[in-house]
Design a protein around this motif. Structure first.
Motif, PDB file in Angstrom:
ATOM      1  N   SER A  21      -5.469   3.621   3.507  1.00  0.00           N
ATOM      2  CA  SER A  21      -5.514   2.488   2.596  1.00  0.00           C
ATOM      3  C   SER A  21      -4.933   2.840   1.232  1.00  0.00           C
ATOM      4  O   SER A  21      -5.030   3.972   0.777  1.00  0.00           O
ATOM      5  CB  SER A  21      -6.956   2.032   2.418  1.00  0.00           C
ATOM      6  OG  SER A  21      -7.028   0.933   1.538  1.00  0.00           O
ATOM      7  N   ILE A  22      -4.355   1.837   0.604  1.00  0.00           N
ATOM      8  CA  ILE A  22      -3.925   1.962  -0.783  1.00  0.00           C
ATOM      9  C   ILE A  22      -5.155   1.723  -1.654  1.00  0.00           C
ATOM     10  O   ILE A  22      -5.931   0.806  -1.404  1.00  0.00           O
ATOM     11  CB  ILE A  22      -2.830   0.918  -1.114  1.00  0.00           C
ATOM     12  CG1 ILE A  22      -1.590   1.157  -0.265  1.00  0.00           C
ATOM     13  CG2 ILE A  22      -2.505   0.908  -2.599  1.00  0.00           C
ATOM     14  CD1 ILE A  22      -0.906   2.491  -0.511  1.00  0.00           C
ATOM     15  N   ALA A  23      -5.350   2.542  -2.656  1.00  0.00           N
ATOM     16  CA  ALA A  23      -6.496   2.413  -3.555  1.00  0.00           C
ATOM     17  C   ALA A  23      -6.004   1.990  -4.930  1.00  0.00           C
ATOM     18  O   ALA A  23      -4.946   2.416  -5.382  1.00  0.00           O
ATOM     19  CB  ALA A  23      -7.238   3.737  -3.638  1.00  0.00           C
ATOM     20  N   ARG A  24      -6.789   1.151  -5.581  1.00  0.00           N
ATOM     21  CA  ARG A  24      -6.437   0.628  -6.898  1.00  0.00           C
ATOM     22  C   ARG A  24      -7.451   1.096  -7.933  1.00  0.00           C
ATOM     23  O   ARG A  24      -8.612   1.306  -7.617  1.00  0.00           O
ATOM     24  CB  ARG A  24      -6.397  -0.898  -6.840  1.00  0.00           C
ATOM     25  CG  ARG A  24      -5.432  -1.391  -5.797  1.00  0.00           C
ATOM     26  CD  ARG A  24      -5.415  -2.908  -5.693  1.00  0.00           C
ATOM     27  NE  ARG A  24      -4.563  -3.359  -4.607  1.00  0.00           N
ATOM     28  CZ  ARG A  24      -3.242  -3.295  -4.592  1.00  0.00           C
ATOM     29  NH1 ARG A  24      -2.601  -2.781  -5.611  1.00  0.00           N
ATOM     30  NH2 ARG A  24      -2.545  -3.734  -3.568  1.00  0.00           N
ATOM     31  N   GLY A  25      -7.013   1.220  -9.175  1.00  0.00           N
ATOM     32  CA  GLY A  25      -7.904   1.644 -10.241  1.00  0.00           C
ATOM     33  C   GLY A  25      -8.929   0.586 -10.602  1.00  0.00           C
ATOM     34  O   GLY A  25     -10.040   0.888 -10.996  1.00  0.00           O
ATOM     35  N   THR A  26      -8.549  -0.673 -10.482  1.00  0.00           N
ATOM     36  CA  THR A  26      -9.437  -1.819 -10.713  1.00  0.00           C
ATOM     37  C   THR A  26      -9.214  -2.804  -9.581  1.00  0.00           C
ATOM     38  O   THR A  26      -8.167  -2.767  -8.925  1.00  0.00           O
ATOM     39  CB  THR A  26      -9.114  -2.508 -12.060  1.00  0.00           C
ATOM     40  OG1 THR A  26      -7.747  -2.926 -12.033  1.00  0.00           O
ATOM     41  CG2 THR A  26      -9.356  -1.577 -13.242  1.00  0.00           C
ATOM     42  N   PRO A  27     -10.159  -3.711  -9.329  1.00  0.00           N
ATOM     43  CA  PRO A  27      -9.933  -4.689  -8.264  1.00  0.00           C
ATOM     44  C   PRO A  27      -8.635  -5.470  -8.529  1.00  0.00           C
ATOM     45  O   PRO A  27      -8.414  -5.952  -9.636  1.00  0.00           O
ATOM     46  CB  PRO A  27     -11.146  -5.615  -8.340  1.00  0.00           C
ATOM     47  CG  PRO A  27     -12.203  -4.804  -9.014  1.00  0.00           C
ATOM     48  CD  PRO A  27     -11.474  -3.895  -9.953  1.00  0.00           C
ATOM     49  N   SER A  28      -7.776  -5.535  -7.563  1.00  0.00           N
ATOM     50  CA  SER A  28      -6.471  -6.214  -7.640  1.00  0.00           C
ATOM     51  C   SER A  28      -5.542  -5.608  -8.684  1.00  0.00           C
ATOM     52  O   SER A  28      -4.550  -6.215  -9.058  1.00  0.00           O
ATOM     53  CB  SER A  28      -6.656  -7.710  -7.916  1.00  0.00           C
ATOM     54  OG  SER A  28      -7.452  -8.289  -6.926  1.00  0.00           O
ATOM     55  N   GLY A  29      -5.854  -4.381  -9.147  1.00  0.00           N
ATOM     56  CA  GLY A  29      -5.020  -3.717 -10.143  1.00  0.00           C
ATOM     57  C   GLY A  29      -3.907  -2.904  -9.495  1.00  0.00           C
ATOM     58  O   GLY A  29      -3.691  -2.962  -8.281  1.00  0.00           O
ATOM     59  N   PRO A  30      -3.203  -2.100 -10.294  1.00  0.00           N
ATOM     60  CA  PRO A  30      -2.121  -1.276  -9.749  1.00  0.00           C
ATOM     61  C   PRO A  30      -2.655  -0.144  -8.870  1.00  0.00           C
ATOM     62  O   PRO A  30      -3.770   0.337  -9.049  1.00  0.00           O
ATOM     63  CB  PRO A  30      -1.432  -0.720 -10.997  1.00  0.00           C
ATOM     64  CG  PRO A  30      -2.461  -0.792 -12.070  1.00  0.00           C
ATOM     65  CD  PRO A  30      -3.359  -1.943 -11.735  1.00  0.00           C
ATOM     66  N   SER A  31      -1.834   0.280  -7.945  1.00  0.00           N
ATOM     67  CA  SER A  31      -2.192   1.350  -7.011  1.00  0.00           C
ATOM     68  C   SER A  31      -2.294   2.690  -7.746  1.00  0.00           C
ATOM     69  O   SER A  31      -1.455   3.013  -8.578  1.00  0.00           O
ATOM     70  CB  SER A  31      -1.121   1.423  -5.922  1.00  0.00           C
ATOM     71  OG  SER A  31      -1.303   2.542  -5.124  1.00  0.00           O
TER      72      SER A  31
END
Length: 163
Positions: A33-43
């Protein structure tokens, strides 16, 4: 009456198992999975399937997870945002399960991502980062309970039909 007690015990065990499966805690990633720093934020990273994670809160269709692992400490730079260290350079940094180049890769951290440092072993540094992933990427780690087969009731054999 003696049949009801085992059935009730099984019911309680299944109920407890279902509650434990929805509780926050250690889990593993079902798919990469791609993980983001914030919900719906940049990868900020790509997490490998099967990586050990600690599941946190859920917001919309995303769940916060925390991952720990070992990285090449020479590739870490100064702090970024509220983190004391960051991935230095322009290339991704592999996070491994053990402090060795032969260790299983649990994630690839993007350049510039902030990290918390936990400990050092030689040139290796153990780091931690919380991230947001799609909730659908999580594996439910319910224990597989094998229920006993019910005893067959003793019945008299049915007479066969003749044709």
């Amino acid at each position: 009456m003696h049949i009801r007690r085992p059935c009730f015990a099984i019911f309680l065990a299944v109920l407890a198992d279902a509650h434990a499966a929805t509780a926050q805690g250690p889990s593993s990633l079902g798919v990469a999975s791609i993980a983001r720093g914030t919900p719906s934020g940049p990868s900020v990273a790509a997490i490998s399937a099967g990586a050990p994670i600690v599941v946190g809160s859920t917001k919309g269709g995303e769940t916060q997870v925390t991952i720990e692992g070992w990285v090449d400490g020479t590739r870490l730079g100064g702090g970024k945002d509220s983190y004391p260290a960051s991935v230095n350079g322009k290339r991704a940094l592999r996070m491994r399960a053990t402090p060795s180049k032969l260790g299983k890769v649990v994630a690839e951290l993007h350049a510039g991502v902030g990290l918390s440092t936990i400990e050092r072993k030689g040139s290796w540094t153990k780091v931690r980062r919380s991230m947001w992933i799609p909730t659908t990427a999580l594996t439910n780690r319910r224990s597989r309970m094998i229920l006993p087969r019910p005893r067959e009731e003793r019945r008299s054999p049915r007479p066969r039909r003749r044709r």
